[in-house]
Design a protein around this motif. Structure first.
Motif, PDB file in Angstrom:
ATOM      1  N   GLU A   3       7.447  17.250 -16.335  1.00 50.14           N
ATOM      2  CA  GLU A   3       8.019  15.913 -16.431  1.00 50.14           C
ATOM      3  C   GLU A   3       9.044  15.653 -15.337  1.00 50.14           C
ATOM      4  OE1 GLU A   3       9.861  12.989 -19.901  1.00 50.14           O
ATOM      5  OE2 GLU A   3      10.004  15.175 -20.116  1.00 50.14           O
ATOM      6  N   HIS A   4       8.873  14.518 -14.671  1.00 46.59           N
ATOM      7  CA  HIS A   4       9.791  14.036 -13.627  1.00 46.59           C
ATOM      8  C   HIS A   4       9.776  14.875 -12.353  1.00 46.59           C
ATOM      9  CE1 HIS A   4      11.125  11.477 -16.794  1.00 46.59           C
ATOM     10  NE2 HIS A   4      11.851  12.385 -17.423  1.00 46.59           N
ATOM     11  N   MET A   5       8.828  15.801 -12.223  1.00 50.50           N
ATOM     12  CA  MET A   5       8.786  16.653 -11.037  1.00 50.50           C
ATOM     13  C   MET A   5       7.727  16.165 -10.057  1.00 50.50           C
ATOM     14  SD  MET A   5      11.024  19.020 -10.812  1.00 50.50           S
ATOM     15  CE  MET A   5      10.242  20.060  -9.582  1.00 50.50           C
ATOM     16  N   HIS A   6       8.040  16.274  -8.773  1.00 49.16           N
ATOM     17  CA  HIS A   6       7.065  16.008  -7.715  1.00 49.16           C
ATOM     18  C   HIS A   6       7.571  16.664  -6.437  1.00 49.16           C
ATOM     19  CE1 HIS A   6       9.743  12.988  -5.872  1.00 49.16           C
ATOM     20  NE2 HIS A   6       9.881  12.444  -7.076  1.00 49.16           N
ATOM     21  N   PRO A   7       6.693  16.880  -5.450  1.00 48.09           N
ATOM     22  CA  PRO A   7       7.152  17.431  -4.180  1.00 48.09           C
ATOM     23  C   PRO A   7       8.174  16.497  -3.536  1.00 48.09           C
ATOM     24  CG  PRO A   7       4.763  17.481  -4.303  1.00 48.09           C
ATOM     25  CD  PRO A   7       5.241  16.649  -5.446  1.00 48.09           C
ATOM     26  N   GLU A   8       8.945  17.044  -2.619  1.00 52.79           N
ATOM     27  CA  GLU A   8       9.858  16.206  -1.862  1.00 52.79           C
ATOM     28  C   GLU A   8       9.032  15.217  -1.029  1.00 52.79           C
ATOM     29  OE1 GLU A   8      13.779  16.735   1.043  1.00 52.79           O
ATOM     30  OE2 GLU A   8      12.648  18.483   0.341  1.00 52.79           O
ATOM     31  N   VAL A   9       9.428  13.965  -1.051  1.00 50.01           N
ATOM     32  CA  VAL A   9       8.694  12.904  -0.349  1.00 50.01           C
ATOM     33  C   VAL A   9       9.682  12.072   0.462  1.00 50.01           C
ATOM     34  CG1 VAL A   9       7.146  10.922  -0.552  1.00 50.01           C
ATOM     35  CG2 VAL A   9       7.031  12.771  -2.251  1.00 50.01           C
ATOM     36  N   SER A  10       9.337  11.845   1.721  1.00 51.24           N
ATOM     37  CA  SER A  10      10.123  10.941   2.560  1.00 51.24           C
ATOM     38  C   SER A  10       9.189   9.911   3.178  1.00 51.24           C
ATOM     39  CB  SER A  10      10.845  11.701   3.666  1.00 51.24           C
ATOM     40  OG  SER A  10      11.755  12.644   3.122  1.00 51.24           O
ATOM     41  N   GLY A  68       0.815  -1.213   0.000  1.00 52.88           N
ATOM     42  CA  GLY A  68       0.000   0.000   0.000  1.00 52.88           C
ATOM     43  C   GLY A  68       0.843   1.254   0.000  1.00 52.88           C
ATOM     44  N   ALA A  69       1.929   1.248   0.767  1.00 56.68           N
ATOM     45  CA  ALA A  69       2.812   2.418   0.818  1.00 56.68           C
ATOM     46  C   ALA A  69       3.477   2.656  -0.536  1.00 56.68           C
ATOM     47  CB  ALA A  69       3.859   2.220   1.904  1.00 56.68           C
ATOM     48  N   ALA A  70       3.875   1.580  -1.206  1.00 58.27           N
ATOM     49  CA  ALA A  70       4.505   1.722  -2.515  1.00 58.27           C
ATOM     50  C   ALA A  70       3.539   2.299  -3.537  1.00 58.27           C
ATOM     51  CB  ALA A  70       5.028   0.361  -2.989  1.00 58.27           C
ATOM     52  N   LEU A  71       2.283   1.838  -3.508  1.00 58.36           N
ATOM     53  CA  LEU A  71       1.278   2.372  -4.423  1.00 58.36           C
ATOM     54  C   LEU A  71       1.034   3.854  -4.150  1.00 58.36           C
ATOM     55  CD1 LEU A  71      -0.879   2.087  -6.612  1.00 58.36           C
ATOM     56  CD2 LEU A  71      -2.456   1.250  -4.848  1.00 58.36           C
ATOM     57  N   CYS A  72       0.984   4.231  -2.894  1.00 54.80           N
ATOM     58  CA  CYS A  72       0.789   5.636  -2.535  1.00 54.80           C
ATOM     59  C   CYS A  72       1.941   6.490  -3.055  1.00 54.80           C
ATOM     60  CB  CYS A  72       0.668   5.747  -1.016  1.00 54.80           C
ATOM     61  SG  CYS A  72       0.332   7.419  -0.414  1.00 54.80           S
ATOM     62  N   TYR A  73       3.164   6.039  -2.842  1.00 51.79           N
ATOM     63  CA  TYR A  73       4.343   6.775  -3.303  1.00 51.79           C
ATOM     64  C   TYR A  73       4.353   6.906  -4.821  1.00 51.79           C
ATOM     65  CZ  TYR A  73       9.193   7.749  -4.499  1.00 51.79           C
ATOM     66  OH  TYR A  73      10.325   8.288  -5.049  1.00 51.79           O
ATOM     67  N   ARG A  74       4.094   5.800  -5.522  1.00 51.30           N
ATOM     68  CA  ARG A  74       4.075   5.850  -6.983  1.00 51.30           C
ATOM     69  C   ARG A  74       3.024   6.821  -7.492  1.00 51.30           C
ATOM     70  NH1 ARG A  74       4.171   0.248  -6.801  1.00 51.30           N
ATOM     71  NH2 ARG A  74       2.049   0.134  -7.590  1.00 51.30           N
ATOM     72  N   THR A  75       1.842   6.788  -6.867  1.00 58.74           N
ATOM     73  CA  THR A  75       0.763   7.675  -7.299  1.00 58.74           C
ATOM     74  C   THR A  75       1.148   9.136  -7.115  1.00 58.74           C
ATOM     75  OG1 THR A  75      -0.879   5.994  -6.715  1.00 58.74           O
ATOM     76  CG2 THR A  75      -1.676   8.248  -6.975  1.00 58.74           C
ATOM     77  N   LEU A  76       1.738   9.464  -5.973  1.00 52.10           N
ATOM     78  CA  LEU A  76       2.200  10.836  -5.740  1.00 52.10           C
ATOM     79  C   LEU A  76       3.110  11.313  -6.866  1.00 52.10           C
ATOM     80  CD1 LEU A  76       3.100  10.997  -1.932  1.00 52.10           C
ATOM     81  CD2 LEU A  76       1.678  12.634  -3.161  1.00 52.10           C
ATOM     82  N   CYS A  77       4.089  10.500  -7.193  1.00 53.42           N
ATOM     83  CA  CYS A  77       5.074  10.903  -8.201  1.00 53.42           C
ATOM     84  C   CYS A  77       4.461  10.982  -9.590  1.00 53.42           C
ATOM     85  CB  CYS A  77       6.248   9.932  -8.187  1.00 53.42           C
ATOM     86  SG  CYS A  77       7.164   9.930  -6.634  1.00 53.42           S
ATOM     87  N   GLN A  78       3.608  10.012  -9.926  1.00 53.65           N
ATOM     88  CA  GLN A  78       3.002  10.003 -11.257  1.00 53.65           C
ATOM     89  C   GLN A  78       2.036  11.161 -11.450  1.00 53.65           C
ATOM     90  OE1 GLN A  78       1.351   6.065 -11.149  1.00 53.65           O
ATOM     91  NE2 GLN A  78       3.260   5.055 -11.700  1.00 53.65           N
ATOM     92  N   GLU A  79       1.188  11.418 -10.454  1.00 51.92           N
ATOM     93  CA  GLU A  79       0.195  12.483 -10.574  1.00 51.92           C
ATOM     94  C   GLU A  79       0.852  13.859 -10.601  1.00 51.92           C
ATOM     95  OE1 GLU A  79      -3.174  12.365 -10.876  1.00 51.92           O
ATOM     96  OE2 GLU A  79      -3.138  10.168 -11.003  1.00 51.92           O
ATOM     97  N   ALA A  80       1.983  14.010  -9.926  1.00 48.92           N
ATOM     98  CA  ALA A  80       2.635  15.319  -9.848  1.00 48.92           C
ATOM     99  C   ALA A  80       3.162  15.783 -11.198  1.00 48.92           C
ATOM    100  CB  ALA A  80       3.769  15.274  -8.832  1.00 48.92           C
ATOM    101  N   SER A  81       3.576  14.842 -12.031  1.00 50.41           N
ATOM    102  CA  SER A  81       4.168  15.228 -13.316  1.00 50.41           C
ATOM    103  C   SER A  81       3.221  16.061 -14.171  1.00 50.41           C
ATOM    104  CB  SER A  81       4.604  13.974 -14.085  1.00 50.41           C
ATOM    105  OG  SER A  81       5.653  13.321 -13.416  1.00 50.41           O
ATOM    106  N   ALA A  82       1.937  15.719 -14.137  1.00 55.79           N
ATOM    107  CA  ALA A  82       0.957  16.467 -14.937  1.00 55.79           C
ATOM    108  C   ALA A  82       0.800  17.899 -14.452  1.00 55.79           C
ATOM    109  CB  ALA A  82      -0.390  15.749 -14.902  1.00 55.79           C
ATOM    110  N   LEU A  83       1.092  18.129 -13.170  1.00 50.57           N
ATOM    111  CA  LEU A  83       0.909  19.458 -12.589  1.00 50.57           C
ATOM    112  C   LEU A  83       2.207  20.266 -12.566  1.00 50.57           C
ATOM    113  CD1 LEU A  83      -1.245  18.348  -9.531  1.00 50.57           C
ATOM    114  CD2 LEU A  83      -2.084  19.433 -11.611  1.00 50.57           C
ATOM    115  N   LEU A  84       3.327  19.589 -12.361  1.00 57.07           N
ATOM    116  CA  LEU A  84       4.590  20.297 -12.139  1.00 57.07           C
ATOM    117  C   LEU A  84       5.583  20.149 -13.289  1.00 57.07           C
ATOM    118  CD1 LEU A  84       5.136  19.311  -8.389  1.00 57.07           C
ATOM    119  CD2 LEU A  84       4.177  21.441  -9.293  1.00 57.07           C
TER     120      LEU A  84
END
Length: 244
Positions: free
Chosen positions: A32-39, A14-30
């Protein structure tokens, strides 16, 4: 500037899916290859299960607090937990947390309200389905809910802990989820809340008997929206759980 997102993880899939979704969804807004800092920080699932199985929610809260304090110490400004079950301990965690949290049930309820659903089938671990995480939130949003019968609850719980958290996705189990959801549709539910963060990995919305509310991806998208709001919260002014 976007906020640094801290993921308080519990189970890996579940954590991996959440992380992947964050990164994938961010690209459309920010871009290509951009997303907020995530730890991310997680204690072993086994340590959580010791406390969950014994109903020791203070112990669950201590693990969550340990994680969020580590995340805040390295700069996280917003916390999320891609695990529905351990949200039962969040009321114990939030008052002591150095950073604000988004609540997974509130995110699901908001989406259900937006899409006009009135009665949700709640699917998750047996601790979640019979626990207090969703009922008060759904009541606040004016949404009814129903959980599977005891036999189905036990089998869903077995599938989650014997298969899904271990990355095992069997066709027989996928069809079992669909059969349970069909029964709940027949009983008046108009959408299914996938309230275990691994269930979206096996239930396919394309052939599910009811529209689905994917708690994992909805939480990730909500965190992304929150992270993109400007400025971090001063310590004394941080919002309540689920606040904006």
């Amino acid at each position: 500037m976007s906020k640094h997102i801290g993921i308080v993880a519990c189970s890996a899939e579940g954590a991996a899916l959440c992380y992947r979704t964050l990164c994938q969804e961010a690209s459309a807004l920010l871009g290509e290859h951009m997303h907020p800092e995530v730890s991310m920080h997680t204690h072993p699932l086994a340590r959580y299960m010791e406390h969950i199985c014994s109903g020791h929610w203070n112990g669950v809260a201590e693990l969550m607090l340990s994680s969020v304090r580590k995340l805040a110490a390295i700069g996280a400004q917003l916390a999320i937990c891609p695990d529905n079950t351990i949200h039962q301990a969040l009321p114990l965690v939030a008052p002591l947390s150095p950073i604000p949290w988004l609540h997974i049930a509130e995110v699901v309820a908001q989406e259900a309200k937006l899409r006009g659903f009135h009665r949700l089938a709640i699917l998750g671990t047996k601790y979640l389905m019979t626990g207090p995480v969703y009922p008060p939130v759904l009541e606040r949003f004016g949404i009814a809910y129903q959980i599977p019968d005891p036999t189905d609850r036990e089998e869903i719980n077995r599938i989650i802990f014997s298969e899904l958290v271990n990355g095992i996705f069997r066709e027989e189990s996928r069809l079992y989820f669909n059969a349970v959801i069909q029964k709940m549709k027949d009983q008046g539910c108009d959408a299914a809340a996938l309230a275990c963060t691994e269930i979206p990995l096996i239930v396919d919305p394309a052939d599910c008997p009811l529209p689905t509310l994917d708690s994992t991806r909805l939480l990730a998208k909500a965190a992304l929206r929150e992270a993109m709001k400007e400025a971090s919260y001063p310590q004394d002014d941080r919002p309540a759980i689920g606040g904006n």
